[in-house]
Design a protein around this motif. Structure first.
Motif, PDB file in Angstrom:
ATOM      1  N   TYR A 243       0.829  -1.207   0.000  1.00 38.56           N
ATOM      2  CA  TYR A 243       0.000   0.000   0.000  1.00 38.56           C
ATOM      3  C   TYR A 243       0.861   1.254   0.000  1.00 38.56           C
ATOM      4  O   TYR A 243       0.665   2.163  -0.820  1.00 38.56           O
ATOM      5  N   ARG A 244       1.858   1.301   0.885  1.00 37.39           N
ATOM      6  CA  ARG A 244       2.707   2.485   0.955  1.00 37.39           C
ATOM      7  C   ARG A 244       3.508   2.673  -0.331  1.00 37.39           C
ATOM      8  O   ARG A 244       3.764   3.803  -0.755  1.00 37.39           O
ATOM      9  N   THR A 245       3.884   1.561  -0.956  1.00 37.57           N
ATOM     10  CA  THR A 245       4.630   1.658  -2.216  1.00 37.57           C
ATOM     11  C   THR A 245       3.756   2.233  -3.318  1.00 37.57           C
ATOM     12  O   THR A 245       4.197   3.086  -4.100  1.00 37.57           O
ATOM     13  N   LEU A 247       1.284   4.226  -2.878  1.00 37.55           N
ATOM     14  CA  LEU A 247       1.164   5.652  -2.559  1.00 37.55           C
ATOM     15  C   LEU A 247       2.416   6.415  -2.983  1.00 37.55           C
ATOM     16  O   LEU A 247       2.325   7.532  -3.517  1.00 37.55           O
ATOM     17  N   GLN A 248       3.563   5.820  -2.754  1.00 32.90           N
ATOM     18  CA  GLN A 248       4.814   6.475  -3.164  1.00 32.90           C
ATOM     19  C   GLN A 248       4.843   6.664  -4.678  1.00 32.90           C
ATOM     20  O   GLN A 248       5.275   7.703  -5.180  1.00 32.90           O
ATOM     21  N   ARG A 250       2.273   7.074  -6.555  1.00 35.14           N
ATOM     22  CA  ARG A 250       1.337   8.179  -6.828  1.00 35.14           C
ATOM     23  C   ARG A 250       2.006   9.516  -6.560  1.00 35.14           C
ATOM     24  O   ARG A 250       1.937  10.446  -7.370  1.00 35.14           O
ATOM     25  N   TYR A 251       2.658   9.616  -5.404  1.00 37.51           N
ATOM     26  CA  TYR A 251       3.285  10.879  -5.030  1.00 37.51           C
ATOM     27  C   TYR A 251       4.428  11.241  -5.976  1.00 37.51           C
ATOM     28  O   TYR A 251       4.730  12.422  -6.173  1.00 37.51           O
ATOM     29  N   LEU A 283      -7.672   1.563  -1.547  1.00 36.26           N
ATOM     30  CA  LEU A 283      -7.267   2.846  -0.981  1.00 36.26           C
ATOM     31  C   LEU A 283      -6.300   3.589  -1.893  1.00 36.26           C
ATOM     32  O   LEU A 283      -6.367   4.811  -2.025  1.00 36.26           O
ATOM     33  N   ALA A 284      -5.385   2.855  -2.514  1.00 34.92           N
ATOM     34  CA  ALA A 284      -4.339   3.500  -3.318  1.00 34.92           C
ATOM     35  C   ALA A 284      -4.752   3.724  -4.759  1.00 34.92           C
ATOM     36  O   ALA A 284      -4.270   4.654  -5.407  1.00 34.92           O
TER      37      ALA A 284
END
Length: 327
Positions: A243-245, A247-248, A250-251, A283-284
């Motif tokens: 999930y955090r990846t 998001l990264q 996306r950012y 979520l992502a």
């Protein structure tokens, strides 16, 4: 986009080991080479291919061997021998300019993402995420491996999601059997998308973000009118890290111009908080068309994907179809 020449009868396949050697599974590797030769191809391997180590050689040697096989006029395409964990060490010693000047299909799976991705995104040479040189060892050779060879010979067949899959881990098996219903998942009833295909093993891609081997922004800008279809092969990232990846990505702007996202089955799933991969994706990626549990990556069966090529992706009635074209 630079598309190398496809294999023909009598072509020579070069096999290099930019990550691990095949020594731990040398019998499988030998069967794989025998199959390629039985199909009318010659095989030429670099000295470190059969090394029994998580690193086939030191980083400089791995780079030199890879570069040498691209410079060899008798070699028509290059396969990576195996996956692994330490390909990142040798990326600085890969001569991408030489690979661009002497374009040949470079194919690998898993750790070789670290070479495929920059070669396509920074140097505009199409690459193939499919099998490694030691991956044709099952007897009988399964349909997905036969499909791969069809594509390597320029027959860009339509690949359709399988009805059943292998539920067991694909390690230590001498044959493939499909024993579990295949269940690609999507919140969308239908997805019809066309765009440039790009992706790889997400465990490796996350380590490229922002490095000099990350050509994503220029790639997206160049092909923004075509749109982008991403695919991700998750080997072992937990649901939270996955999930955090995302998001990264996306950012970092990686999802600009995205038409669809294809996410393969995770071979070693885990969670620290109880989060599911479905929740991570929702979520992502909730504002993009996406599918999960796809026939992409380490699980069996899996499709062959051409980085840089145009991909027509259709998802309807719980069936997926992928068709590549070289535009």
């Amino acid at each position: 986009m630079i598309y190398p020449s496809f294999l023909k009868q009598g072509s020579t396949i070069g096999i290099a080991a930019p990550s691990a050697g095949t020594g731990k599974k040398v019998d499988d590797y030998i069967r794989s080479v025998q199959y390629l030769e039985s199909r009318g191809f010659h095989v030429k391997e670099t000295p470190s291919v059969r090394v029994d180590n998580d690193r086939s050689a030191d980083p400089v040697t791995r780079g030199k061997e890879l570069n040498s096989i691209f410079l060899d006029p008798k070699v028509d395409m290059v396969m990576c021998a195996a996956g692994g964990d330490f390909l990142d060490e040798m990326i600085p010693f890969a001569d991408f300019e030489t690979m661009q000047k002497h374009p040949k299909w470079l194919m690998g799976a898993s750790d070789p993402t670290g070479l495929l991705y920059p070669l396509t995104t920074k140097y505009d040479v199409a690459t193939i995420y499919g099998l490694n040189g030691g991956s044709y060892s099952f007897r009988p050779v399964p349909d997905f491996a036969k499909n791969n060879l069809e594509i390597l010979q320029g027959n860009l067949i339509e690949q359709t999601s399988w009805k059943t899959i292998l539920s067991a881990l694909p390690f230590g098996l001498d044959h493939v059997f499909y024993d579990k219903e295949n269940t690609w998942q999507s919140d969308a009833e239908t997805i019809h998308a066309e765009g440039r295909c790009i992706g790889g093993c997400i465990d490796v891609l996350k380590d490229l973000i922002g490095t000099r081997f990350d050509g994503t922004k220029d790639f997206l800008k160049k092909y923004k009118d075509d749109g982008i279809i991403w695919y991700f092969d998750n080997f072992s990232l937990s649901a939270e890290v996955f999930y955090r990846t995302l998001l990264q990505f996306r950012y970092a702007g990686w999802f600009d111009y995205t038409k669809a996202v294809i996410i393969g089955r995770t071979i070693f799933p885990s969670s620290e908080t109880g989060m599911t991969y479905e929740e991570a994706c929702e979520l992502a990626l909730g504002d993009y068309p996406y599918v999960t549990e796809a026939d992409v990556g380490h699980t069996i069966p899996h499709m062959t994907l051409i980085n840089g090529a145009m991909l027509t992706f259709d998802w309807e009635n719980h069936e997926a179809k992928l068709k590549f074209s070289l535009k």
